[in-house]
Design a protein around this motif. Structure first.
Motif, PDB file in Angstrom:
ATOM      1  N   LEU B 374       0.811  -1.217   0.000  1.00 53.18           N
ATOM      2  CA  LEU B 374       0.000   0.000   0.000  1.00 53.18           C
ATOM      3  C   LEU B 374       0.845   1.267   0.000  1.00 53.18           C
ATOM      4  O   LEU B 374       0.327   2.354  -0.192  1.00 53.18           O
ATOM      5  CB  LEU B 374      -0.931   0.010   1.223  1.00 53.18           C
ATOM      6  N   SER B 375       2.140   1.143   0.261  1.00 53.16           N
ATOM      7  CA  SER B 375       2.981   2.342   0.340  1.00 53.16           C
ATOM      8  C   SER B 375       3.955   2.367  -0.831  1.00 53.16           C
ATOM      9  O   SER B 375       4.513   1.338  -1.203  1.00 53.16           O
ATOM     10  CB  SER B 375       3.779   2.349   1.648  1.00 53.16           C
ATOM     11  N   SER B 376       4.154   3.569  -1.366  1.00 53.68           N
ATOM     12  CA  SER B 376       5.122   3.732  -2.448  1.00 53.68           C
ATOM     13  C   SER B 376       6.527   3.799  -1.848  1.00 53.68           C
ATOM     14  O   SER B 376       6.681   4.019  -0.649  1.00 53.68           O
ATOM     15  CB  SER B 376       4.822   5.016  -3.215  1.00 53.68           C
ATOM     16  N   PRO B 377       7.570   3.637  -2.681  1.00 56.53           N
ATOM     17  CA  PRO B 377       8.936   3.735  -2.158  1.00 56.53           C
ATOM     18  C   PRO B 377       9.174   5.064  -1.447  1.00 56.53           C
ATOM     19  O   PRO B 377       9.799   5.103  -0.378  1.00 56.53           O
ATOM     20  CB  PRO B 377       9.798   3.625  -3.414  1.00 56.53           C
ATOM     21  N   ALA B 378       8.660   6.169  -2.026  1.00 57.91           N
ATOM     22  CA  ALA B 378       8.889   7.475  -1.396  1.00 57.91           C
ATOM     23  C   ALA B 378       8.217   7.526  -0.032  1.00 57.91           C
ATOM     24  O   ALA B 378       8.766   8.068   0.928  1.00 57.91           O
ATOM     25  CB  ALA B 378       8.346   8.586  -2.292  1.00 57.91           C
ATOM     26  N   GLU B 379       7.034   6.946   0.065  1.00 57.54           N
ATOM     27  CA  GLU B 379       6.321   6.974   1.343  1.00 57.54           C
ATOM     28  C   GLU B 379       7.066   6.171   2.405  1.00 57.54           C
ATOM     29  O   GLU B 379       7.203   6.599   3.547  1.00 57.54           O
ATOM     30  CB  GLU B 379       4.895   6.437   1.163  1.00 57.54           C
ATOM     31  N   VAL B 380       7.544   5.008   2.004  1.00 58.38           N
ATOM     32  CA  VAL B 380       8.313   4.197   2.950  1.00 58.38           C
ATOM     33  C   VAL B 380       9.589   4.927   3.338  1.00 58.38           C
ATOM     34  O   VAL B 380       9.979   4.963   4.503  1.00 58.38           O
ATOM     35  CB  VAL B 380       8.636   2.817   2.337  1.00 58.38           C
ATOM     36  N   GLY B 381      10.216   5.558   2.346  1.00 55.34           N
ATOM     37  CA  GLY B 381      11.464   6.274   2.615  1.00 55.34           C
ATOM     38  C   GLY B 381      11.278   7.364   3.655  1.00 55.34           C
ATOM     39  O   GLY B 381      12.145   7.591   4.492  1.00 55.34           O
ATOM     40  N   ARG B 382      10.128   8.038   3.608  1.00 56.70           N
ATOM     41  CA  ARG B 382       9.888   9.121   4.555  1.00 56.70           C
ATOM     42  C   ARG B 382       9.407   8.629   5.906  1.00 56.70           C
ATOM     43  O   ARG B 382       9.553   9.311   6.918  1.00 56.70           O
ATOM     44  CB  ARG B 382       8.789  10.051   4.014  1.00 56.70           C
ATOM     45  N   ALA B 383       8.797   7.445   5.913  1.00 57.76           N
ATOM     46  CA  ALA B 383       8.029   7.042   7.095  1.00 57.76           C
ATOM     47  C   ALA B 383       8.871   7.002   8.368  1.00 57.76           C
ATOM     48  O   ALA B 383       8.448   7.512   9.409  1.00 57.76           O
ATOM     49  CB  ALA B 383       7.370   5.690   6.852  1.00 57.76           C
ATOM     50  N   TYR B 384      10.064   6.415   8.300  1.00 57.76           N
ATOM     51  CA  TYR B 384      10.855   6.301   9.530  1.00 57.76           C
ATOM     52  C   TYR B 384      11.156   7.672  10.124  1.00 57.76           C
ATOM     53  O   TYR B 384      11.011   7.901  11.322  1.00 57.76           O
ATOM     54  CB  TYR B 384      12.161   5.552   9.260  1.00 57.76           C
ATOM     55  N   GLY B 385      11.570   8.593   9.256  1.00 58.39           N
ATOM     56  CA  GLY B 385      11.881   9.933   9.738  1.00 58.39           C
ATOM     57  C   GLY B 385      10.655  10.608  10.334  1.00 58.39           C
ATOM     58  O   GLY B 385      10.719  11.237  11.389  1.00 58.39           O
ATOM     59  N   GLU B 386       9.524  10.463   9.657  1.00 63.37           N
ATOM     60  CA  GLU B 386       8.301  11.099  10.144  1.00 63.37           C
ATOM     61  C   GLU B 386       7.872  10.516  11.482  1.00 63.37           C
ATOM     62  O   GLU B 386       7.435  11.234  12.388  1.00 63.37           O
ATOM     63  CB  GLU B 386       7.183  10.922   9.111  1.00 63.37           C
TER      64      GLU B 386
END
Lengths: 490, 490
Positions: B374-386
């Motif tokens: 359900l998550s795009s690469p960009a979304e996963v990339g940001r998720a940890y930081g967020e």
């Protein structure tokens, strides 16, 4: 009433250990069954100060799946809540289908705390009336409402105050006003008796619980809820609820006694002069409404393309956007559709002194929802009464409520549809649904006539506006608002 | 900074009549395009007292479809809002995809009003930092944020105060503190300069508007928004956003360095003694937390059937249900899924002094949502930081944040699945989805390892609990909470 209760009732620890696990398991199972049946469940736990409400509810929630309930501790209204009718905050907290709301104190003790002085010797009739209606609206739509009142004697309350004062860790359970409340016990006794007697309805009955013994309180309270749920679930399973749509032909052939919408018109000069005059007056009046803290609610209903948008814009451009909200009403979203259909309109009531403009409204219940076959006969049967009661509650609260039906004839609608389709900038305003609705003009006309007849009340009369001429319609709308507001301010 | 602006700029009435209709039409069209593209749009209008913010916004809303925006007039926090982090009330008001939120004053002037005394000469770094993060979270997820600051000189403000005092009808626009604010103008000037400079980010830039002339203010403000929207819509249309799911193999092969979950166990006696001891301690500590107004947030993550429910129950049965909420986290509902994914977790933060227990949490973003594609690469990339920034904000606010990963091994999970299926009362606890997740154990294991590594921060460390033995896991959980709370209270 209270004297009939035997406050010496007890459940021994051994019995408690025997009974409770089974009861709790049934409770948990019933909660899941209620979810599966989409039943909204409301548990009201109210009673005397220190009667053990949260101790009992603590045992309740341990038996429950936390995913399926919300716990509400009632307290004094916050700033947003003070700006709305008394029941607003409780309406907002009603559960969606399949969920459970647990009220640790409720509209009952809040009503008594906020609206009754002990020396009054009674609660305001109007509030009791509105509470009964509130609960009836919910149970008519299928909610289960279980109300528990935890009763202790004055002496017991005094003992508990002494005991709790010695437990510094539990200090957050008390607020320092315990002694004052104890002093008022005898004054409040007849008030609570009256409140309970007058709100003990078949659809939302009270269970008064002798709450001197903790074990007894928990067992008695949980049993009451379990039995109510078992009963409601059995009813739901065995009652055949007709799910076919309500018939479209209204019971008796009503004639659409509306003015010929082509009879009125204004010249451009007349229009601009009147628009300016009433517009400026509305700008002034908004400040008076704000000062007097009177909310203004304007409902625009009417045929597709009757000019609701244009009329609304002529109103809102005269109002400060800080105090004016436009509520466009479409099909309910997922969350809204799992609430009582009036829920979202309660939610969207303006603050005192503010203005809410409804672009379509709760009348969708008896118009589009009916045409689309979304309402059952029972739902349609109740809708007019519920709407009238809703509007009465809003007007009693102090709102100026203005309801418009923008009336055009069939030919005018066709002209406007075609105009819109040919105008690139306004094409988006016209959809296949509009054409579909148009093809059902006669069906709608009969429903509109019935609606206007059955909801044209003293508290909330309809104003039908001849709208073939947009200029006339806009001015007529503004003028009506000005007159209604001026009358309210007088 | 402010001195560089030419406050004599004007738009004549003739020019205004020429320019505005076209601008307003573009604005309206862009609003519909933003809706079609599912862009959330946030318009912040802030500035000096009496700088004409609502006059400008009034023209904005006349150009807009009222169905697609919500107007928020920022004010002092109400009781619920005071109990939450500063940005909570603004997070809650962020728009869903395709909608527009208009802020008549915002987190900027509220931050200055609530957190800055003029003699401080500056705004708290931490608040500026959190505001920048807040806006970045929104714009990274696709929101358009347009910020307008209406600038007038001290003399102009003084003139306007005099003028408005002579209009009794407009009295509701002023609150009686105008003269005090005028007095503080010079003190606040460098503060606003600093705030604007430090929050003027590429993703959410400021437009400072010379607001002496009403026509100029409206035209300049609307142009700024129109250009920002045109730019964002063009970007959205021309940028190819990869919508394929993020790859499941984490970038580097991480090893699941977790304790062997079968290593620890407790005897029944040890268990009961410890459960009682820590349980009673937690009951005491909740009162201290309440008194100190420290919120406690406990996150339970772990394998399916790892014992989250049982562990949570051992905690909540020790807490007063009035101050404790359990938030079971499943897939977002319709409304939630149209917000930023952290929106619902901001919403569910507990009050100060209360306890929130999350049964699963925001970590779904990097676990189940990732496995389900359900998550795009960009979304996963940001998720940890967020997530790290979210948790840091919560801890900075004062919360005690405890995060558990309940760890069992594959064999233990199988045993529990089978046990549950054979127990009639607990069959409902096991679903086909559980079996499906189980078949992806290795994929999950790699994601869990990555998650534990990348979100084990100083502010919010993970506690991995060996949970093959339920007794050990429950006691370990309670003990950890007790220790963390005691440390926070010290």
């Amino acid at each position: 009433m209270f004297e009939q209760y035997d406050l010496t009732r007890k459940v021994s620890d051994e019995d408690y250990k025997q009974i409770l696990p089974d009861l709790a398991e049934r409770f948990g199972r019933l909660q899941r069954e209620a979810r599966d049946l989409d039943l909204p469940v409301i548990i009201v736990a109210d009673g005397w100060n220190l009667s053990g409400i949260s101790t009992m509810l603590h045992q309740f929630v341990l038996a429950l799946d936390p995913r399926l309930y919300t716990y509400h501790a009632a307290s004094a209204p916050n700033r947003e809540e003070e700006e709305r009718p008394f029941l607003w905050r409780f309406w907002l907290r009603t559960p969606t289908a399949g969920r459970m709301a647990i009220f640790d104190r409720s509209w009952y003790s809040r009503m008594v705390a906020e609206q009754v002085r002990p020396e009054d010797g009674g609660a305001p009739e109007r509030s009791l009336h509105e509470i009964v209606r509130f609960e009836r609206h919910l149970t008519d739509a299928g909610a289960v409402v279980v109300k528990l009142f935890l009763h202790i004697s004055r002496d017991e309350q005094a003992r508990r105050i002494e005991r709790i004062k010695k437990q510094p860790a539990a200090a957050f359970l008390i607020d320092g006003h315990e002694d004052v409340r104890l002093e008022h016990y005898d004054l409040y006794l007849p008030i609570f008796e009256e409140v309970i007697a007058k709100t003990d309805t078949p659809n939302a009955p009270w269970t008064v619980i002798e709450a001197h013994d903790r074990n007894f309180t928990v067992v008695r309270g949980m049993s009451a809820v379990v039995h109510a749920l078992e009963h409601a679930i059995r009813e739901r399973r065995t009652t055949v609820v007709p799910r076919y749509p309500a018939p479209l032909q209204p019971p008796s052939e009503k004639r659409l006694r509306l003015p010929d919408p082509s009879k009125h018109s204004l010249s451009k000069d007349e229009y601009q002069e009147a628009l300016k005059r009433y517009g400026e007056r509305i700008t002034e009046l908004q400040y008076s409404l704000y000062r007097e803290r009177l909310p203004l609610i304007v409902v625009y209903e009417g045929w597709d393309a009757a000019g609701k948008g244009g009329a609304i814009m002529r109103l809102t451009r005269r109002l400060n956007p800080r105090i004016c909200q436009v509520e466009p009403v479409g099909p309910p979203n997922e969350d809204e559709s799992r609430h009582h259909y009036l829920w979202r309109f309660w939610r969207d009531l303006p603050k005192k002194g503010h203005v809410a403009v409804f672009d379509r409204s709760w009348y969708g219940r008896v118009l589009v929802e009916r045409v689309e076959g979304l309402s059952s006969p029972a739902e349609v049967g109740r809708a007019y009464g519920e709407i009238n009661e809703f509007e009465e509650a809003v007007v009693d609260w102090g709102a100026v409520l203005v309801k418009f039906w923008l009336h055009i004839d069939r030919e005018e609608q066709l002209r406007r549809f075609i105009d819109r389709e040919e105008d690139r900038e306004r094409q988006w305003k016209i959809t296949p649904e509009d054409w579909r609705n148009r093809s059902r003009w006669d069906i709608y006309a009969a429903l509109v006539a019935e609606m206007l007849e059955r909801t044209d009340t003293k508290a909330a009369p309809w104003t039908v506006i001849s709208s073939n001429d947009k200029r006339y319609a806009r001015v007529e709308g503004l003028q009506t608002i000005v007159e209604r507001v001026e009358r309210a301010l007088r």
